[in-house]
Design a protein around this motif. Sequence first.
Motif, PDB file in Angstrom:
ATOM      1  N   SER A   1      -7.308 -13.522  -4.750  1.00  0.00           N
ATOM      2  CA  SER A   1      -6.023 -13.173  -5.328  1.00  0.00           C
ATOM      3  C   SER A   1      -6.154 -12.252  -6.529  1.00  0.00           C
ATOM      4  N   SER A   2      -6.987 -12.616  -7.501  1.00  0.00           N
ATOM      5  CA  SER A   2      -7.063 -11.835  -8.730  1.00  0.00           C
ATOM      6  C   SER A   2      -7.578 -10.422  -8.457  1.00  0.00           C
ATOM      7  N   ARG A   3      -8.527 -10.279  -7.539  1.00  0.00           N
ATOM      8  CA  ARG A   3      -9.075  -8.959  -7.256  1.00  0.00           C
ATOM      9  C   ARG A   3      -8.071  -8.074  -6.531  1.00  0.00           C
ATOM     10  N   VAL A   4      -7.374  -8.634  -5.551  1.00  0.00           N
ATOM     11  CA  VAL A   4      -6.399  -7.849  -4.792  1.00  0.00           C
ATOM     12  C   VAL A   4      -5.257  -7.394  -5.700  1.00  0.00           C
ATOM     13  N   LEU A   5      -4.737  -8.312  -6.507  1.00  0.00           N
ATOM     14  CA  LEU A   5      -3.638  -7.957  -7.395  1.00  0.00           C
ATOM     15  C   LEU A   5      -4.085  -6.955  -8.455  1.00  0.00           C
ATOM     16  N   ARG A   6      -5.310  -7.067  -8.899  1.00  0.00           N
ATOM     17  CA  ARG A   6      -5.826  -6.106  -9.883  1.00  0.00           C
ATOM     18  C   ARG A   6      -5.861  -4.700  -9.291  1.00  0.00           C
ATOM     19  N   VAL A   7      -6.375  -4.566  -8.060  1.00  0.00           N
ATOM     20  CA  VAL A   7      -6.444  -3.245  -7.432  1.00  0.00           C
ATOM     21  C   VAL A   7      -5.050  -2.662  -7.245  1.00  0.00           C
ATOM     22  N   LEU A   8      -4.124  -3.463  -6.732  1.00  0.00           N
ATOM     23  CA  LEU A   8      -2.756  -2.991  -6.540  1.00  0.00           C
ATOM     24  C   LEU A   8      -2.121  -2.580  -7.870  1.00  0.00           C
ATOM     25  N   GLY A   9      -2.424  -3.345  -8.926  1.00  0.00           N
ATOM     26  CA  GLY A   9      -1.895  -3.015 -10.237  1.00  0.00           C
ATOM     27  C   GLY A   9      -2.479  -1.722 -10.773  1.00  0.00           C
ATOM     28  N   MET A  10      -3.775  -1.517 -10.629  1.00  0.00           N
ATOM     29  CA  MET A  10      -4.396  -0.300 -11.126  1.00  0.00           C
ATOM     30  C   MET A  10      -3.891   0.924 -10.369  1.00  0.00           C
ATOM     31  N   GLU A  11      -3.564   0.745  -9.117  1.00  0.00           N
ATOM     32  CA  GLU A  11      -3.021   1.858  -8.329  1.00  0.00           C
ATOM     33  C   GLU A  11      -1.546   2.104  -8.608  1.00  0.00           C
ATOM     34  N   GLY A  12      -0.927   1.229  -9.402  1.00  0.00           N
ATOM     35  CA  GLY A  12       0.476   1.397  -9.756  1.00  0.00           C
ATOM     36  C   GLY A  12       1.443   0.928  -8.690  1.00  0.00           C
TER      37      GLY A  12
ATOM     38  N   PHE B   1       1.596 -13.528 -15.974  1.00  0.00           N
ATOM     39  CA  PHE B   1       2.718 -12.659 -15.686  1.00  0.00           C
ATOM     40  C   PHE B   1       3.206 -12.806 -14.248  1.00  0.00           C
ATOM     41  N   ARG B   2       4.479 -12.548 -14.047  1.00  0.00           N
ATOM     42  CA  ARG B   2       5.015 -12.330 -12.720  1.00  0.00           C
ATOM     43  C   ARG B   2       4.703 -10.886 -12.309  1.00  0.00           C
ATOM     44  N   TRP B   3       4.719 -10.641 -11.017  1.00  0.00           N
ATOM     45  CA  TRP B   3       4.452  -9.307 -10.497  1.00  0.00           C
ATOM     46  C   TRP B   3       5.703  -8.749  -9.838  1.00  0.00           C
ATOM     47  N   ALA B   4       5.852  -7.423  -9.888  1.00  0.00           N
ATOM     48  CA  ALA B   4       6.968  -6.729  -9.244  1.00  0.00           C
ATOM     49  C   ALA B   4       6.441  -5.421  -8.665  1.00  0.00           C
ATOM     50  N   LEU B   5       7.202  -4.828  -7.766  1.00  0.00           N
ATOM     51  CA  LEU B   5       6.814  -3.535  -7.215  1.00  0.00           C
ATOM     52  C   LEU B   5       6.848  -2.471  -8.305  1.00  0.00           C
ATOM     53  N   GLY B   6       5.873  -1.583  -8.277  1.00  0.00           N
ATOM     54  CA  GLY B   6       5.841  -0.490  -9.239  1.00  0.00           C
ATOM     55  C   GLY B   6       6.621   0.709  -8.735  1.00  0.00           C
ATOM     56  N   ALA B   7       7.121   1.510  -9.660  1.00  0.00           N
ATOM     57  CA  ALA B   7       7.801   2.753  -9.296  1.00  0.00           C
ATOM     58  C   ALA B   7       6.758   3.821  -8.997  1.00  0.00           C
ATOM     59  N   PRO B   8       6.974   4.648  -7.966  1.00  0.00           N
ATOM     60  CA  PRO B   8       6.000   5.710  -7.650  1.00  0.00           C
ATOM     61  C   PRO B   8       5.808   6.650  -8.839  1.00  0.00           C
TER      62      PRO B   8
END
Length: 415
Positions: free
Chosen positions: A181-192, A208-215
Amino acid sequence: MLGRMGETRTIGTAERRARLGARHLLAGGARAGSAEEVAGALVALHGTDPASVFLSVGARLAGAVDPVADVERALYEDRSLVRMHGMRHTVFVFPVALTPAVQASTTRPAAVRERTALIKHLVAGSSFDAAWLAGTEGRVLDELAKRGEATGTELGEAVPELRSTYLYGPGTRQEGVQSMSSRVLRVLGMEGRIVRGRPQGSWTSSRFRWALGAPHPERAPAEARAELLRPWLAACGPATEADLKWWTGWKVTEVREALAAVGAVRVRLEPTEGTDGTAGTGGAGGTAGTAGTGFVLPDDLAPVPEGEPWAALLPTLDPTAMGWQGRDWYLAPELRPALYDRSGNIGPTVWWNGRIVGGWAQRPDGTVVHRLLTDVGAEAERAIGAEAERLTAWVGDVRVTPRFRAPLERELSAG
């Protein structure tokens, strides 16, 4: 060509401190009216310790503004500030308008390395591969699109693949089972593709809660580096190549290209005494003994006079304490052992008129206490005491324990 105007003049230590007070919104007349003003002036608020964002803003806001309410509004309601990975793979809070430049200049290359490393670890330590990872990420993004926001635990319940584990470093001393979980969410977060939202609990929480990032609009890396350098140099100039390389994590060639792109002008820096230090997250580096060469923007050569004296209590990893690699002009080397942890992270600091003069902490009863490590005189002691009272008042019932604990902070907080 860099420095085409030559080293036009010397900027001494007193002027550098005057620039710091005004441009970092710490001098009395320079304080801001909103969290966005603070983040815009400083370029980035260090976000590794969530409480530091609020404390950094609170130190710079005019008295009528509630720091907690204002930062939460900017981060979670207006979304005019964004928490994301930036320089040196570290989490910062940026003005939203600057995030495309940060992503293209610093975060995207780190995200590529992070994804490559994760796939390598999965292949070596599990039956998973890149296709499995892509499918799992797709399900995470679909779930966030439906929910709006979700915690890591909630996402794990909805996407069972996140609860998987893999063997990290098989056959090495680092071998151990790690969570997916932590690794997958980290990658998605770094990619925005996802961003950190409102935390569980108070403003000091790191869950923190997570949400979709804006392009992010596309930026060419070189263009993005110049776009990021310009406001940083406005806030922190004069600064050296070493300062900029440390702050951004860019290569020397990239630093020089960016300096040339903004037309940076060379100036002479007054020599300071100091010693070299180790650079962890805090980067306590410093070069001693000789005058150096700094850079300012081409329209920033006018002398900056000293203003009224000012006092401030700044938190762990504050952007001002962390703005430069070479810090001897505002931090005497003999004070460092009390103010840095073992990894080189700077703890809570007391400032007087552009230099660090002590440290502070919050005790269990909520009282903010401080200790001066150098003689500053009665006027300074009164001003510093007033800042401690102001901080105690707005923090209220919340108890703040820094994630990175320096020796003096530990001692003071224990009473």
